[in-house]
Structure formats: C-alpha cells, structure tokens
Design a protein around this motif. Structure first.
Motif, PDB file in Angstrom:
ATOM      1  N   LYS A   1      76.360  76.768-106.922  1.00 47.17           N
ATOM      2  CA  LYS A   1      76.498  75.353-106.612  1.00 47.17           C
ATOM      3  C   LYS A   1      76.920  75.215-105.150  1.00 47.17           C
TER       4      LYS A   1
ATOM      5  N   GLU B   1      72.587  72.444-107.435  1.00 45.29           N
ATOM      6  CA  GLU B   1      73.136  73.349-108.439  1.00 45.29           C
ATOM      7  C   GLU B   1      72.019  74.052-109.189  1.00 45.29           C
TER       8      GLU B   1
ATOM      9  N   GLY C   1      69.887  71.077-110.775  1.00 46.65           N
ATOM     10  CA  GLY C   1      69.542  69.759-110.268  1.00 46.65           C
ATOM     11  C   GLY C   1      70.166  69.502-108.913  1.00 46.65           C
TER      12      GLY C   1
ATOM     13  N   GLU D   1      69.926  61.135-107.913  1.00 41.01           N
ATOM     14  CA  GLU D   1      70.361  62.358-108.569  1.00 41.01           C
ATOM     15  C   GLU D   1      69.588  62.598-109.861  1.00 41.01           C
TER      16      GLU D   1
ATOM     17  N   SER E   1      70.006  65.843-112.745  1.00 41.09           N
ATOM     18  CA  SER E   1      70.486  67.175-113.121  1.00 41.09           C
ATOM     19  C   SER E   1      70.798  67.192-114.607  1.00 41.09           C
TER      20      SER E   1
ATOM     21  N   GLN F   1      72.325  70.124-117.885  1.00 41.93           N
ATOM     22  CA  GLN F   1      72.825  71.462-118.200  1.00 41.93           C
ATOM     23  C   GLN F   1      73.165  71.562-119.672  1.00 41.93           C
TER      24      GLN F   1
END
Length: 307
Positions: free
Chosen positions: A163, A198, A218, A251, A253, A255
């Motif tokens: 990151k 990241e 992302g 943005e 992202s 996970q």
C-alpha cells in the motif's frame, strides 16, 4: 593440507592467504553480499557461531529448524521484494516508531509506524496513552508519504501485500476502552488532498505472520476523505464495521480476506469495498476469532477433568 594451519571459524579459513574454503551455507539469503563473506565483513559488530547466518547484538542464533525457511526465502524472493521492498525497510531501520511513543510527541522526517509501515513527513504531532482499561494512539501528519508492506517475509512469497499513500495532511486515531477480551473500540482516520494505491492479493504463507488467502486492491484520490472502524470484543471475539466516504474524489477498491494471524492467534474474516465519483462511500465488516486461546482453554478444561 600439509603444514598449512586451518582455522575452523565455522567456515574453514587459511589465514596466510585469507582464503575461505567454502561459502556461507545460506549465502542465497543475502543476494547482495559476497558468498565468501564472514559476518558481513564486520566481525566487531556481528558473529556467526553456527556458520549459517550473521547475528547482530540482541539477535538469537539461527536454529537448525530455521535453516530451510531461510533458504526458501532467499531462493524464492522476488525481484520486487529484493530490489524495492527490502531496501526501503533497510533505509527506515532504526527510525522512530510512532506506535511505541508515550505521551505527547512531535517530529519531522522519516518514521516507522508498527512493524510494516514506513513514511516521511514534514511534521508529525501525536499522543499515545496506554492504561489498564483505556488506550489511545493518535497523530496528525503534514506533507506525508507512506508505504506499508509485508512482502518478503513469507515461506512461498505468493502474496502481493503493498500500500502506497501520499497526503497533504493525514490524521488517525485508535482508541480502546476495556481489556483485551472485553472492550469497545473506535478507530478514525481522515485525509486531505490525498492519493492512495493498494494491492493485496494472493496466498499468505508467513507475511506479517499470516497464513491464508487475501484478494483485493484498488486506488483512491481526492480532496477530502474519512472513515471510522468501530466495534466490540466479547470473550476475545472481535466484531467490527467500517463506514466512510469522500468528497471531490475518485475511488474504487475492494478486499476479501480469510487468514490465520499467528501474531495474535486469531482467525480473521474480512470484507471491504469503496466506490465513488464526485462523492464516494466505503463499507466493511470483519470478525476476529481467538482460535489459539480457545484451543488452550479446551486443553485446560480437558486436563482438569482428567485430573
């Protein structure tokens, strides 16, 4: 060898010609050093009592059962880890650790934060307090650049764990009320004029002492963002939620993770997502189960009953 005298300093040395007869058995674990070096060419600071790996002040001697692990790391270490991640970690070695400070503090320049986070800031102001029933770690960083990575520590090195973040101003606060097994917690962080990327994807095989799978990655950039992670711990089981958002941002992202954290003895299940254009939102959820404590408790109960 005739009348030539040999010195068995774990690797045989002929002192008259300064010749080593064999290389360090774990030379591949230090690819940037000569395979014939002894104690990194600094016998005043380092020792090598086993002939396997140099040890510095305070280090434990490498054990026989560690040898294969060190060999494996050396052989399978990626180009990126060897040439990017490790030099960064070496550069920041010995710098002040923000998480270990006590009371109010201030500094500028390089720092570490925990074990795997490294950064440089024009100014850092913070306050840490740790008591019997409450603890807090808070700081504000101005003109901050930060990198976080657990790469290079796994047995197989099959996980990307990186990151990178820059921000004109970044603030974070971690707060716990209660003890280790029964508490409520709230962590908050915010960024002003920021950009962040990241990549956390692959199979954990010891990175950050984690074993399992993680999928995600992302990027984020914008004018202003903030998020809060809060929850509670009941009998050692930790439940948490993350909510947040951003303004004038872009943005995307996500996970998902399922792994065992050997450092804490916890099984971690986590999901997180962040999407937005001019305005954005973030949501996440996680649970941490203290598997190691439950196993130990079960063993103790069985032992009591048997006795």
């Amino acid at each position: 060898m005739g009348n030539r005298r040999l010195y068995d300093i774990v690797n045989f040395l002929i002192p008259r010609v300064s010749l080593w007869l064999n290389v360090d058995p774990l030379a591949e674990a230090l690819p940037d050093r000569s395979p014939y070096e002894y104690t990194l060419s600094n016998p005043i600071r380092f020792t090598d009592p086993t002939g396997m790996y140099p040890n510095g002040p305070g280090d434990e001697n490498i054990r026989t059962k560690d040898i294969e692990e060190v060999k494996l790391v050396g052989k399978r270490e990626s180009w990126f880890t060897r040439n990017i991640v490790r030099p960064i970690k070496n550069f920041f070695k010995g710098e002040p650790n923000l998480s270990s400070q006590q009371g109010a503090y201030g500094q500028s320049g390089a720092y570490t934060n925990g074990k795997d986070k490294y950064g440089v800031a024009g100014l850092v102001l913070g306050y840490n307090y740790s008591g019997s029933i409450m603890s807090t770690k808070s700081n504000i960083k101005v003109l901050n650049g930060e990198i976080e990575s657990g790469m290079g520590n796994g047995k197989l090195n099959l996980a990307a764990d990186l990151k990178v973040k820059v921000a004109a101003m970044a603030a974070e606060s971690k707060n716990i009320l209660g003890d280790e097994n029964w508490n409520v917690f709230a962590d908050a962080k915010g960024d002003f004029l920021y950009a962040e990327g990241e990549l956390t994807n692959g199979l954990y095989s010891g990175e950050r002492e984690r074993y399992g799978i993680i999928l995600g990655g992302g990027g984020k950039a914008g004018a202003l963002s903030g998020e809060i992670t809060s929850g509670y711990t009941l009998a050692g089981i930790r439940f948490g939620d993350t909510v947040g958002g951003c303004i004038e941002c872009a943005e995307a992202s996500a996970q998902g993770a399922f792994y065992y954290d050997n450092k804490k003895g916890n099984l971690v299940i986590r999901g997180y997502g962040a999407f937005g254009g001019e305005f954005g939102g973030r949501v996440g959820k996680f649970i941490e189960i203290p598997v190691l404590k439950f196993i130990k408790l079960t063993k103790d109960i069985v032992k009591i009953k048997l006795n």
